[in-house]
Scaffold this motif. Structure first.
Motif, mmCIF file in Angstrom:
data_model
loop_
_atom_site.group_PDB
_atom_site.id
_atom_site.type_symbol
_atom_site.label_atom_id
_atom_site.label_comp_id
_atom_site.label_asym_id
_atom_site.label_seq_id
_atom_site.Cartn_x
_atom_site.Cartn_y
_atom_site.Cartn_z
ATOM 1 N N MET A 1 -83.414 -71.481 14.280
ATOM 2 C CA MET A 1 -83.402 -70.988 12.900
ATOM 3 C C MET A 1 -84.653 -70.169 12.608
ATOM 4 O O MET A 1 -84.589 -69.133 11.927
ATOM 5 C CB MET A 1 -83.281 -72.164 11.929
ATOM 6 N N GLN A 2 -85.788 -70.611 13.120
ATOM 7 C CA GLN A 2 -87.026 -69.861 12.914
ATOM 8 C C GLN A 2 -86.979 -68.510 13.631
ATOM 9 O O GLN A 2 -87.443 -67.496 13.103
ATOM 10 C CB GLN A 2 -88.212 -70.687 13.413
ATOM 11 N N LEU A 3 -86.404 -68.509 14.823
ATOM 12 C CA LEU A 3 -86.261 -67.249 15.554
ATOM 13 C C LEU A 3 -85.363 -66.276 14.797
ATOM 14 O O LEU A 3 -85.663 -65.082 14.688
ATOM 15 C CB LEU A 3 -85.687 -67.514 16.942
ATOM 16 N N PHE A 4 -84.268 -66.796 14.263
ATOM 17 C CA PHE A 4 -83.347 -65.931 13.531
ATOM 18 C C PHE A 4 -84.010 -65.379 12.269
ATOM 19 O O PHE A 4 -83.763 -64.235 11.876
ATOM 20 C CB PHE A 4 -82.077 -66.698 13.167
ATOM 21 N N PHE A 5 -84.855 -66.187 11.642
ATOM 22 C CA PHE A 5 -85.570 -65.713 10.454
ATOM 23 C C PHE A 5 -86.530 -64.583 10.825
ATOM 24 O O PHE A 5 -86.604 -63.561 10.133
ATOM 25 C CB PHE A 5 -86.334 -66.865 9.804
ATOM 26 N N MET B 1 -89.770 -77.516 12.503
ATOM 27 C CA MET B 1 -90.657 -77.787 11.375
ATOM 28 C C MET B 1 -89.827 -78.188 10.165
ATOM 29 O O MET B 1 -88.650 -77.831 10.054
ATOM 30 C CB MET B 1 -91.511 -76.555 11.054
ATOM 31 N N THR B 2 -90.452 -78.947 9.283
ATOM 32 C CA THR B 2 -89.765 -79.428 8.086
ATOM 33 C C THR B 2 -90.493 -78.929 6.847
ATOM 34 O O THR B 2 -91.706 -79.100 6.716
ATOM 35 C CB THR B 2 -89.703 -80.965 8.062
ATOM 36 N N PHE C 1 -84.302 -65.427 23.337
ATOM 37 C CA PHE C 1 -85.436 -66.346 23.234
ATOM 38 C C PHE C 1 -85.025 -67.777 22.899
ATOM 39 O O PHE C 1 -85.868 -68.670 22.891
ATOM 40 C CB PHE C 1 -86.414 -65.866 22.150
ATOM 41 N N VAL C 2 -83.746 -68.003 22.594
ATOM 42 C CA VAL C 2 -83.320 -69.302 22.075
ATOM 43 C C VAL C 2 -83.643 -70.440 23.037
ATOM 44 O O VAL C 2 -84.144 -71.495 22.635
ATOM 45 C CB VAL C 2 -81.808 -69.275 21.753
ATOM 46 N N LEU C 3 -83.376 -70.244 24.327
ATOM 47 C CA LEU C 3 -83.579 -71.321 25.299
ATOM 48 C C LEU C 3 -85.002 -71.392 25.840
ATOM 49 O O LEU C 3 -85.347 -72.352 26.534
ATOM 50 C CB LEU C 3 -82.597 -71.155 26.468
ATOM 51 N N SER C 4 -85.826 -70.403 25.522
ATOM 52 C CA SER C 4 -87.172 -70.386 26.100
ATOM 53 C C SER C 4 -88.278 -70.365 25.050
ATOM 54 O O SER C 4 -89.445 -70.225 25.402
ATOM 55 C CB SER C 4 -87.331 -69.155 27.003
ATOM 56 N N THR C 5 -87.931 -70.496 23.794
ATOM 57 C CA THR C 5 -88.942 -70.393 22.750
ATOM 58 C C THR C 5 -89.907 -71.577 22.775
ATOM 59 O O THR C 5 -89.494 -72.729 22.939
ATOM 60 C CB THR C 5 -88.281 -70.309 21.361
ATOM 61 N N THR D 1 -84.921 -75.667 12.758
ATOM 62 C CA THR D 1 -84.955 -75.738 14.210
ATOM 63 C C THR D 1 -85.618 -74.483 14.778
ATOM 64 O O THR D 1 -85.754 -73.470 14.079
ATOM 65 C CB THR D 1 -83.530 -75.858 14.769
ATOM 66 N N PRO D 2 -86.028 -74.526 16.049
ATOM 67 C CA PRO D 2 -86.599 -73.314 16.661
ATOM 68 C C PRO D 2 -85.662 -72.111 16.584
ATOM 69 O O PRO D 2 -86.105 -70.986 16.348
ATOM 70 C CB PRO D 2 -86.845 -73.753 18.108
#
Length: 231
Positions: A98-102, A87-88, A78-82, A95-96
């Motif tokens: 980092m959010q995906l990995f979370f 967000m801060t 999903f990294v390249l298509s998220t 980054t997107p």
């Protein structure tokens, strides 16, 4: 979209190398640990203390290695298509990726607390009977193998001394664990539950086939029923 045969060949090669490397690592670790224990001759309570600390440390290292390597299986696609935006929070930018990995980490944690018990019992008890020291060796061997295929620094180190780069690809944690268990069983000449092992190997073969079929059906429905263009 054409499949990158070079990347696919690396992944398939690691499927073979992963359990073999884990078995070798487990054998070397077991010999080293037993040699240290024989030389130091700790008392019963001291050995129990060392074992508890070692198991906690191995579990933490295993969790880290699992996250470092297998998160690619969960969220890498999903990294390249998220569609997620950066967000801060409290001055820290997420980054997107980092959010995906979370999200992936949370999903893995939920899986551990819900459906993992039977799988853990299969590996930890049904294949061979393991002592705490043997269990530590298996977890450490599994963790080391996953770490090897995740570490950019280690791969760069290999290149700097003229060795081939380590392929940084997701490897199967279950294959690493089973490889380590088999290595210990062969070293100690323990009876393996071949029926259980055969079921596991069949699962390894069936899993990518079922995934491919499910993906094909899903894409077919999306393209033909919902008229969506899949790139």
């Amino acid at each position: 979209m054409p499949t990158d045969s070079a990347v696919l060949s690396k992944i398939m090669t690691t499927w073979v190398l992963c359990p073999i490397l884990a078995a070798i690592t487990a054998v070397l670790l077991f010999k080293a640990v037993t040699a240290v224990i024989s030389k130091l001759r700790p008392g019963l309570f001291q050995l129990d203390k060392w074992t508890r600390i070692g198991l906690i440390t191995a579990g933490a290292f295993g969790s880290y290695s699992l996250g470092a390597n297998n998160i690619a299986n969960v969220m890498g696609v999903f990294v390249l298509s998220t569609p997620i935006d950066a967000m801060t929070i409290l001055g820290i930018e997420f980054t997107p990726a980092m959010q995906l990995f979370f999200i992936g980490a949370v999903a893995i944690s939920i899986g551990v607390f819900t459906y993992s018990k039977k799988v853990m019992l299969t590996v930890g008890d049904n294949l061979i009977s393991m002592t705490p020291v043997t269990a530590w060796v298996v977890v450490m061997a599994h963790s080391i193998v996953l770490f090897i295929f995740s570490s950019q620094s280690l791969s760069n180190g290999f290149v700097s001394v003229g060795l081939p780069a380590i392929p940084l690809v997701p490897v199967s944690s279950s294959q690493a664990v089973i490889g380590a268990v088999i290595g210990i069983a062969l070293l100690k000449r323990l009876p393996l539950q071949w029926k259980v092992l055969s079921k596991i190997i069949i699962g390894w073969i069936i899993t990518p086939i079922m995934s491919a079929i499910a993906c094909f059906i899903g894409l077919f429905i999306i393209q033909n029923l919902f008229k969506q263009v899949v790139i």
